[in-house]
Design an enzyme around this catalytic site. Structure first.
Site, PDB file in Angstrom:
ATOM      1  N   CYS A 242      27.624  26.515  38.045  1.00 42.02           N
ATOM      2  CA  CYS A 242      26.806  25.297  38.045  1.00 42.02           C
ATOM      3  C   CYS A 242      27.091  24.426  39.273  1.00 42.02           C
ATOM      4  O   CYS A 242      26.269  23.595  39.671  1.00 42.02           O
ATOM      5  CB  CYS A 242      27.066  24.495  36.775  1.00 42.02           C
ATOM      6  SG  CYS A 242      27.064  25.523  35.296  1.00 42.02           S
TER       7      CYS A 242
ATOM      8  N   GLU B  15       6.048  26.972  43.783  1.00 42.21           N
ATOM      9  CA  GLU B  15       6.085  27.202  42.337  1.00 42.21           C
ATOM     10  C   GLU B  15       4.717  27.749  41.907  1.00 42.21           C
ATOM     11  O   GLU B  15       3.689  27.152  42.204  1.00 42.21           O
ATOM     12  CB  GLU B  15       6.403  25.878  41.628  1.00 42.21           C
ATOM     13  CG  GLU B  15       6.206  25.894  40.126  1.00 42.21           C
ATOM     14  CD  GLU B  15       6.999  26.984  39.414  1.00 42.21           C
ATOM     15  OE1 GLU B  15       8.224  27.043  39.595  1.00 42.21           O
ATOM     16  OE2 GLU B  15       6.365  27.784  38.681  1.00 42.21           O
TER      17      GLU B  15
END
Ligand code: FAD
Length: 451
Positions: A44, A180
């Protein structure tokens, strides 16, 4: 002879399992095989290492192989890839990636914690040099080195990881474009929230192309040199970062004949046991269960991997802990905007047959007269018939994470918006307004239900 546990995969889920098993059974022999060069790292943190906020990659490592041996008596072997599982003989075949030597190791109990692998979209040119992923430490090191040398990056995929990387690469001085394919970023979000996110990225100089598929990765001499969209637009670029989601790393389990489910995730019961009695699995490699619908789900997150690993490790040692399922609670930050969500989106709720309504409110995160306050925008998704909270999303300041956590708790307890409206929440001018945004949202939802 001591019972022997082998764990495949040495990060969140695998090491949680190994550590818990060690706690429960001090005399168990525990061996962890990890194919990368690191164990116990926080993936992360990779975007922040790539961007330079974290300088030393080793800062992402919680405990290294040597300390695991000295402090927990767990043998962790890095650069060791498990090639095969033989569930009948209870053996694994392992390759030392430094020497190519192959060896066979027997086990009494096995935990599979192989995580996930990036989805590689079938785009011509995707295998060129100069195409990067951000999944493990080696990926992070490679991407950071490339970002130091080059000035332009195209990111394919506007999910949380792609957007965190976009911010960090922009902060590192690169020109960044995000592509996207869906009409909006983080499409599970309320439309207005996705738009606010897009506006934030654009404000910080990132080029955002939603509803845009990549038709080809262009290359010169085998090295990626840009992208061509399905609309025929060309953007030259030095680095192509593919962040198109992940899928369970289930190949070993499949070869071993274990039952697989959604997206190829390993099917486990509530005790994290696979379809074979001596094999447990946990983390991003397993199929999960949605806590609201009870149906299979796949939301691979570190929170879930750590918890499932602990449960698997305890059960390997003879326990009977259960994992109750996921809400998919997530939080991320893109520049100054924090985004958090839990439970079902309105579309998901409708898809599950709920008569779902949603309400959105905006309220400052502290008393209006106290300096430094910022708006919190909260959207609740509610079952109109029962008033039960099904999902919650929020954008705004850092405090949104805590508010969505409260709402995740409410969903877990099956609370209605009426019950949420009665919660005794904190107030002080520097910390929260007298009517918390959660209470305002619940109150609005109550009104909408009775409309
Ligand atoms: P992994 O971390 O993928 O570990 C699996 C390990 O198994 C790997 O190290 C792999 O090398 C090893 N392995 C695989 N196959 C073999 C084999 N055959 N032999 C030996 N070893 C093998 N989650 C959050 O909750 N919040 C966040 O903010 C967040 N941010 C993220 C940012 C990034 C950039 C990434 C990549 C992920 C992020 N995640 C976040 C997700 C989180 O990191 C994962 O859910 C978590 O790491 C899963 O843990 P795991 O142990 O199941 O799998």
């Amino acid at each position: 002879m001591a019972e022997k546990l082998i764990v495949i995969g040495g990060t969140a889920a695998g090491l949680s399992a190994a550590s818990r098993a060690r706690k429960e059974k001090p005399d168990m022999e525990i061996q962890v095989f990890e194919k990368s060069g690191f164990v116990s790292y926080g993936a992360c943190g990779l975007p922040y290492f790539v961007g330079g906020l974290i300088h030393d990659i080793n800062d992402l490592v919680a405990i290294n192989a040597e300390s695991l041996k000295n402090r927990r008596n767990i043998s962790a072997w890095i650069h060791h890839e498990v090639l095969l599982i033989d569930p009948e003989k209870k053996e694994v075949t392992v390759k030392n990636l430094d020497t190519d030597q192959v060896s066979i190791h027997s086990y009494d109990k096995l935990v599979i914690a192989t995580g996930a692998v990036p989805v590689v979209p079938p785009i011509p040119g995707i295998h060129s040099d100069g195409v990067y992923y951000l999944r493990n430490m080696e990926d992070g090191i490679r991407l950071k080195a490339a970002a130091r040398e080059h000035g332009r990056v195209c990111i394919i995929g506007g999910g949380a990881i792609g957007l965190e990387a976009a911010e960090e690469l922009r902060n590192a001085g690169l020109s960044v474009s995000v592509y996207e394919q869906f009409p909006r970023l983080l499409p599970f979000l309320d439309n207005a929230f996705s738009q606010a996110l897009e506006d934030t990225l654009i404000k910080h100089g990132i080029n955002v192309h939603t509803g845009t598929q990549i038709a080809e990765i262009l290359s010169e001499n085998g090295k990626a040199s840009g992208i061509r969209t399905a609309f025929g637009e060309i953007e030259p670029s030095d680095i192509i970062l593919v962040s198109a989601g992940v899928k369970p790393a289930g190949a070993l389990a499949e070869q071993a004949g274990l039952a697989l489910g959604l997206k190829g995730g390993i099917i486990v019961d509530d005790e994290m046991r696979t379809s074979h009695k001596d094999i447990w699995a946990c983390g991003d490699c397993v199929q999960m269960k949605n806590r609201i619908t009870g149906k299979p789900a796949y939301v691979p997150l570190g929170t879930t991997a750590n918890k499932q690993g602990r449960i698997a490790g305890g059960n390997v040692a003879g326990g009977h802990d259960t994992f109750k399922g996921i809400l998919g609670s997530m939080v991320t930050k893109v520049f100054e905007l924090f985004i958090a969500a839990t439970g079902l989106s309105k579309e998901q709720a409708a898809g599950e047959g709920y008569d779902a309504i949603s309400v959105s409110i905006t309220k400052a995160d502290r008393a209006s007269y106290y300096p430094g306050g910022r708006d919190n925008h909260i959207c609740l998704i509610v079952d109109k018939k029962t008033g039960r909270l099904l999902g919650a999303q929020g954008i705004g300041s850092e405090s949104i994470a805590g508010r969505i956590n409260v709402l995740a708790t409410a969903i877990t307890c099956g609370m209605t918006v009426e019950e949420i409206n009665e919660l005794d929440l904190v107030y002080a001018p520097p910390a929260a307004p007298v009517y918390d945004p959660i209470l305002i949202a619940a109150n609005q939802a109550m009104k909408k239900i009775t409309e």
